[in-house]
Design an enzyme around this catalytic site. Sequence first.
Site, PDB file in Angstrom:
ATOM      1  CE  LYS A  46      42.356  59.200   9.338  1.00  0.00           C
ATOM      2  NZ  LYS A  46      43.484  58.766  10.175  1.00  0.00           N
ATOM      3  CE1 TYR A 267      43.446  51.461 -23.938  1.00  0.00           C
ATOM      4  CE2 TYR A 267      42.170  51.493 -21.905  1.00  0.00           C
ATOM      5  CZ  TYR A 267      42.590  52.111 -23.069  1.00  0.00           C
ATOM      6  OH  TYR A 267      42.171  53.372 -23.349  1.00  0.00           O
TER       7      TYR A 267
HETATM    8  C1  LIG Z   1      42.951  57.853  11.133  1.00  0.00           C
HETATM    9  C2  LIG Z   1      43.202  57.908  12.586  1.00  0.00           C
HETATM   10  C3  LIG Z   1      42.256  57.400  13.496  1.00  0.00           C
HETATM   11  C4  LIG Z   1      41.045  56.593  13.051  1.00  0.00           C
HETATM   12  O1  LIG Z   1      41.506  55.328  12.653  1.00  0.00           O
HETATM   13  P1  LIG Z   1      40.538  54.154  12.169  1.00  0.00           P
HETATM   14  O2  LIG Z   1      41.438  52.989  12.061  1.00  0.00           O
HETATM   15  O3  LIG Z   1      39.986  54.586  10.863  1.00  0.00           O
HETATM   16  O4  LIG Z   1      39.484  54.006  13.198  1.00  0.00           O
HETATM   17  C5  LIG Z   1      42.472  57.596  14.849  1.00  0.00           C
HETATM   18  N1  LIG Z   1      43.589  58.246  15.283  1.00  0.00           N
HETATM   19  C6  LIG Z   1      44.536  58.708  14.438  1.00  0.00           C
HETATM   20  C7  LIG Z   1      45.745  59.377  14.985  1.00  0.00           C
HETATM   21  C8  LIG Z   1      44.384  58.546  13.066  1.00  0.00           C
HETATM   22  O5  LIG Z   1      45.336  58.983  12.225  1.00  0.00           O
END
Ligand SMILES: *Cc1c(COP(=O)(O)O)cnc(C)c1O
Length: 374
Positions: A46, A267
């Site tokens: 993702k 800034y």
């Molecule tokens: C993002 C996510 C993962 C992976 O999580 P990590 O902590 O990055 O390993 C796994 N399962 C779900 C449902 C997620 O949303």
Amino acid sequence: MSDQASCARAGSILTIDLDAVRANYRLLRERGQAGTAQAACAAVLKADAYGLGMGQVAQALVREGCRSFFVAHLDEGIRLRRLVPEDCTIHVMHGAMPGAARDCLAHDLVPVLNDPGQLAEWRALARDLGRALPAALQVDTGMSRMGMAPPDLDRLRQDPDWLKGIDLRLVMSHLACADEPAHPLNEHQRQRFEEVRALFPGVPASLANSSGVFLGGAWHFDLLRPGCALYGINPQPGHANPLAQAVSLAARVVQLRTVAAGDIVGYGARYVAPGERRIATIAIGYADGWLRALTGRSQAFVDGMAVPFAGTVSMDSITLDVTGIAESRIAPGQAVDLLCPQQTVDDVAAQAGTIGYEVLTRLGPRFHRRYVGG
Ligand SMILES: *Cc1c(COP(=O)(O)O)cnc(C)c1O
């Protein structure tokens, strides 16, 4: 050529080490194989593979033997479908938005059904088409974010046909506190998941994200679902990180100047030179994901030597105090390191008061990106 030219022009350069991603995948997969459950290992891609680039990361992982992927949005799945072989399974963790089930099917994506509405739409589509459709089912075991709530599940199960038309491929849940091994919720969620899983005999089960993998074999079930650990984030804060850093970042010096005692830098006049100082302005800022919260709390490295931020992080630039660096060793155009062996993603996250996930997923589109290995 154009790639070289773009690198020569670039203000900052992000290098993504696909061999490191592959090595991290192997380490996680071996963890799964070592447990009694003999879990397989998927990869969570993702958010553009946490900012590293979904296409390049997916292809490297396919070469490493990975065949199961997770994305959050349907559109991420549609993009990924074109990048990996047909025999790869792509799970869409948000499922399909109302009315979008047909798109999910048309792109050969497996929706994660999170609530009774998503289940009903997928069943209706199966009925229309006269065939069973593959899906994963998410059940909430204590995080109250996504997945069937226990009362919904109990109610649904009163109908013996509740899964009619569903070719159930996976039952999954997600841990809320896996990065805190001592948290009682880990064991609570594991037990709850055992109960849920028993309702679906023969269906593969998945609970562990990256940190969950390190809770131990009892959390592994049939399929591991790591994301952050693939990209080098430490899944066990406070312990040595067994994973390889997968990104390095360098920004180039735009300008050098000498300021006198009392001169202000940046800034808000938040930095006042305590004496004569040499200031280097580098071509990266908060618009590139180098968070403004790092003001006064972070550093860069010149040939391995730390140089502190001096002044507020701007949108496109950061000012560094390079007084400690010999003048002959720093010049406009030179790259200084922001992510390097001396400073990991997790280090920068700690300085900014956030987590490595946020630092990685903010890495900006203005960087020149270099992929090595893979
Ligand atoms: C993002 C996510 C993962 C992976 O999580 P990590 O902590 O990055 O390993 C796994 N399962 C779900 C449902 C997620 O949303």
